[in-house]
Scaffold this active site. Sequence first.
Site, short mmCIF file in Angstrom:
data_model
loop_
_atom_site.label_atom_id
_atom_site.label_comp_id
_atom_site.label_asym_id
_atom_site.label_seq_id
_atom_site.Cartn_x
_atom_site.Cartn_y
_atom_site.Cartn_z
CB ILE A 174 122.49 33.84 10.41
CG1 ILE A 174 123.72 34.72 10.12
CG2 ILE A 174 122.82 32.37 10.22
CD1 ILE A 174 124.82 34.60 11.15
CD GLU B 264 125.70 38.46 17.53
OE1 GLU B 264 124.87 39.40 17.43
OE2 GLU B 264 125.50 37.31 17.12
CB CYS C 265 118.78 36.13 15.44
SG CYS C 265 118.41 35.22 13.95
CG HIS D 1 123.30 37.32 14.35
ND1 HIS D 1 123.56 36.52 15.44
CD2 HIS D 1 122.37 36.67 13.62
CE1 HIS D 1 122.83 35.42 15.36
NE2 HIS D 1 122.09 35.49 14.27
CB SER E 148 114.48 29.87 18.82
OG SER E 148 113.83 29.28 17.72
N1 GLN Z 1 116.49 30.15 12.71
C1 GLN Z 1 116.93 30.17 14.06
C2 GLN Z 1 115.83 29.74 15.01
O1 GLN Z 1 114.75 29.50 14.62
C3 GLN Z 1 117.45 31.53 14.46
C4 GLN Z 1 118.74 31.81 13.75
C5 GLN Z 1 119.65 32.76 14.46
O2 GLN Z 1 119.53 33.03 15.64
N2 GLN Z 1 120.60 33.25 13.71
O3 GLN Z 1 116.03 29.66 16.15
#
Ligand code: GLN
Length: 188
Positions: free
Chosen positions: A136, A174, A78, A172, A48
Site C-alpha cells: 500500500i 499483518e 512499510c 503489510h 511515515s
Molecule cells: N507511503 C507511506 C509513507 O510514506 C507508507 C505507506 C504504508 O505504510 N502503507 O509513510
Amino acid sequence: MTTGVLALQGAFALHQSRLESLGERVVQVRIPADLEGLDRLVVPGGESTTVSMLAERFELIEPLTEFAQSGKAVLGTCAGAILLSAEIQDGRADQRCLGAIDISTRRNGFGRQVDSFEQEVQIPILGELPFHAVCIRAPVIERVGESVTVLATIDSRPALVRSGAIMVSIFHPELVDDLRIHQLFLAM
Ligand code: GLN
C-alpha cells in the site's frame, strides 16, 4: 517474552492481534517508558511523516534508536521500514529516520498511479509456499548496505530484508492470515 508495537498511528492493532494469536504478550508503545522491559518491537505501517512527527513530539526518537541498537529484534513494515532506514528519499525535509538498518528507502517509490498492489512473493527462508504480499503506497528500497541480506524481492527490488536483529518489509504481513513473517520475527 513481551513485544512492543509502536502505536502512534497506522496499522498497529492488527500486528498486535497477529502476535497475540501466536501467544505473545504485546504492549502498545506511545511514550519512552513503554519501551522498558520489552524484548522486541514492531514498527508498523502508516504514514511515515506523521509517525516521525509524533515520535518527535513524544520524545521517542532517541529511545527508539537506542532500542534498535541494543540488539533486540525489530520488525518494520512499510512506513516502519522507512522510519528504521538510514536514508529517506522523497520524504519531508523535517522527516526523521532512525538509521537502524543500512538501507535507503524512497517513499511511495512504486509510483503514484500504482497506489496499491498485491503479489505472491517467493520467500525462500519461509519455505516453498509463496507469501501474499500486500503493498500500500509502498516504499522502494533503493540501496542496501553490505550488512543487509535480501530475503525476498518484488519486481527485482528488495521487499524483505534483514540486518542482524532488524528485519523490514515493504509490504503489510499483518493484513493476511499467513503468520510466517511474524513467526520468523518471534524466532529471531
Ligand atoms: N507511503 C507511506 C509513507 O510514506 C507508507 C505507506 C504504508 O505504510 N502503507 O509513510
